[in-house]
Design a protein around this motif. Structure first.
Motif, PDB file in Angstrom:
ATOM      1  N   ALA A 137       5.611   4.764   1.760  1.00  0.00           N
ATOM      2  CA  ALA A 137       5.296   6.190   1.831  1.00  0.00           C
ATOM      3  C   ALA A 137       5.043   6.721   0.427  1.00  0.00           C
ATOM      4  O   ALA A 137       5.757   6.370  -0.518  1.00  0.00           O
ATOM      5  N   HIS A 138       4.038   7.590   0.313  1.00  0.00           N
ATOM      6  CA  HIS A 138       3.612   8.116  -0.989  1.00  0.00           C
ATOM      7  C   HIS A 138       3.652   9.652  -0.948  1.00  0.00           C
ATOM      8  O   HIS A 138       2.613  10.313  -0.962  1.00  0.00           O
ATOM      9  N   PRO A 139       4.857  10.235  -0.886  1.00  0.00           N
ATOM     10  CA  PRO A 139       4.968  11.691  -0.789  1.00  0.00           C
ATOM     11  C   PRO A 139       4.761  12.368  -2.131  1.00  0.00           C
ATOM     12  O   PRO A 139       5.119  11.820  -3.184  1.00  0.00           O
ATOM     13  N   GLY A 140       4.193  13.552  -2.105  1.00  0.00           N
ATOM     14  CA  GLY A 140       3.952  14.282  -3.345  1.00  0.00           C
ATOM     15  C   GLY A 140       4.188  15.760  -3.179  1.00  0.00           C
ATOM     16  O   GLY A 140       4.631  16.234  -2.125  1.00  0.00           O
ATOM     17  N   TYR A 141       3.892  16.515  -4.219  1.00  0.00           N
ATOM     18  CA  TYR A 141       3.953  17.966  -4.125  1.00  0.00           C
ATOM     19  C   TYR A 141       2.912  18.464  -3.126  1.00  0.00           C
ATOM     20  O   TYR A 141       1.859  17.842  -2.948  1.00  0.00           O
TER      21      TYR A 141
ATOM     22  N   LYS B  64       7.295   5.432  -2.663  1.00  0.00           N
ATOM     23  CA  LYS B  64       6.870   5.639  -4.043  1.00  0.00           C
ATOM     24  C   LYS B  64       6.328   7.064  -4.151  1.00  0.00           C
ATOM     25  O   LYS B  64       5.227   7.348  -3.679  1.00  0.00           O
ATOM     26  N   PRO B  65       7.080   7.984  -4.747  1.00  0.00           N
ATOM     27  CA  PRO B  65       6.558   9.340  -4.918  1.00  0.00           C
ATOM     28  C   PRO B  65       5.256   9.334  -5.712  1.00  0.00           C
ATOM     29  O   PRO B  65       4.987   8.429  -6.507  1.00  0.00           O
TER      30      PRO B  65
ATOM     31  N   LEU C  81      13.245   2.343  -2.985  1.00  0.00           N
ATOM     32  CA  LEU C  81      12.575   3.347  -3.809  1.00  0.00           C
ATOM     33  C   LEU C  81      11.898   2.668  -4.982  1.00  0.00           C
ATOM     34  O   LEU C  81      12.540   1.978  -5.766  1.00  0.00           O
ATOM     35  N   LEU C  82      10.588   2.839  -5.087  1.00  0.00           N
ATOM     36  CA  LEU C  82       9.795   2.259  -6.164  1.00  0.00           C
ATOM     37  C   LEU C  82       9.556   3.322  -7.230  1.00  0.00           C
ATOM     38  O   LEU C  82       9.033   4.398  -6.947  1.00  0.00           O
ATOM     39  N   GLY C  83       9.957   3.013  -8.473  1.00  0.00           N
ATOM     40  CA  GLY C  83       9.796   3.969  -9.558  1.00  0.00           C
ATOM     41  C   GLY C  83       9.624   3.258 -10.878  1.00  0.00           C
ATOM     42  O   GLY C  83       9.786   2.037 -10.981  1.00  0.00           O
ATOM     43  N   ILE C  84       9.316   4.027 -11.914  1.00  0.00           N
ATOM     44  CA  ILE C  84       9.096   3.437 -13.217  1.00  0.00           C
ATOM     45  C   ILE C  84      10.425   2.967 -13.808  1.00  0.00           C
ATOM     46  O   ILE C  84      11.451   3.648 -13.693  1.00  0.00           O
TER      47      ILE C  84
ATOM     48  N   ALA D 201       0.841  -1.196   0.000  1.00  0.00           N
ATOM     49  CA  ALA D 201       0.000   0.000   0.000  1.00  0.00           C
ATOM     50  C   ALA D 201       0.876   1.245   0.000  1.00  0.00           C
ATOM     51  O   ALA D 201       1.694   1.434   0.904  1.00  0.00           O
ATOM     52  N   ASN D 202       0.712   2.077  -1.038  1.00  0.00           N
ATOM     53  CA  ASN D 202       1.402   3.357  -1.110  1.00  0.00           C
ATOM     54  C   ASN D 202       0.509   4.363  -0.367  1.00  0.00           C
ATOM     55  O   ASN D 202      -0.501   4.799  -0.911  1.00  0.00           O
TER      56      ASN D 202
END
Length: 253
Positions: free
Chosen positions: A62-66, A110-111, A142-145, A32-33
């Protein structure tokens, strides 16, 4: 044996903006992000999602954003490096505290939204995010594309990484996500989504928007919690993958 993770963006609900059925999704996904509060969600709602994730044994990310609640963090924001790093560190710290209070722990990052897309191509902002992760908890994955510049920068900094694919999004022939501004960018047919993800798990390819196959590396597959029909897509995808002898398990246990 093929092993892959299923994840979803959760913890984004508030009483005036309900976007996902977290309880139902947590019965399906393995990771879960969880929103850190800047783009969506509230402290009490995030805490409840974390408690449910702990109860179900779902890995917490963690799902941090702007800092952009009004636009759900989906628009690019110009921001200097010290500010961006501080904003990400702040969000990671908040989620660490709430997860610990719920009896769990954050194991990956995961941003979210525009930040996620930006650090796939913007080296400066990618370095800012990686620096924040290192400062708060360098053990986080770190989860990214796959193919994003942030993956290389994180690995160079000694941060473990995992690659993500998107079940409910269309891809360009270059292996990038089709912009949400374009028709057909978001997929809604559960059976079609499931078939695409089974093929990805076994063959490592996704059919792009022009019909050609594109190679996509994926340790985890995302079904957006706020997409129309998200629960049906996630359940159909998981059932189809397990029927095809794909093991569903967290990438960061």
């Amino acid at each position: 044996m093929t092993v892959i993770d299923l994840n979803s963006d959760l913890g984004e609900n508030t009483p005036d903006r309900l976007v996902s059925d977290d309880a139902a999704m947590l019965e399906i996904v393995t990771s879960a992000n969880v929103s850190c509060g800047f783009h969506a969600g509230s402290p009490e709602g995030i805490a409840e999602t974390l408690r449910q994730a702990v109860d179900r044994g779902v890995a917490i990310g963690a799902h941090p954003g702007y800092r952009d609640y009004a636009r759900f963090g989906r628009e690019e924001i110009e921001i200097d490096s010290p500010t961006l790093q501080a904003h990400v560190e702040y969000q990671l710290g908040a989620l660490h505290a709430l997860a610990a209070s719920a009896g769990g722990r954050v194991v990956y990052v995961k941003p979210h939204g525009a930040l996620y897309n930006t650090i796939a191509r913007d080296e400066r902002k990618a370095r800012d995010v990686v620096a924040a992760v290192r400062a708060v908890d360098p053990s986080l994955v770190l989860l990214g594309i796959a193919g994003g510049v942030v993956i290389d920068i994180a690995e160079q900094a000694g941060i473990a990484t995992a690659a993500e694919a998107f079940a409910d999004r269309a891809y360009t022939p270059e292996g990038l996500l089709l912009s949400r501004r374009l028709e057909g960018a978001v997929l809604h047919d559960p059976q079609l989504v499931a078939e695409r993800m089974v093929r990805l798990a076994h063959e490592g390819v996704i059919e792009s928007i022009d019909g050609t196959d594109v190679a996509v590396r994926a340790d985890s597959i995302c079904v957006h919690g706020d997409s129309a029909g998200a629960i049906a897509m996630a359940r159909t995808t998981r059932d189809a993958m397990e029927a095809a002898e794909v093991t569903i398990a967290p990438f960061a246990p």
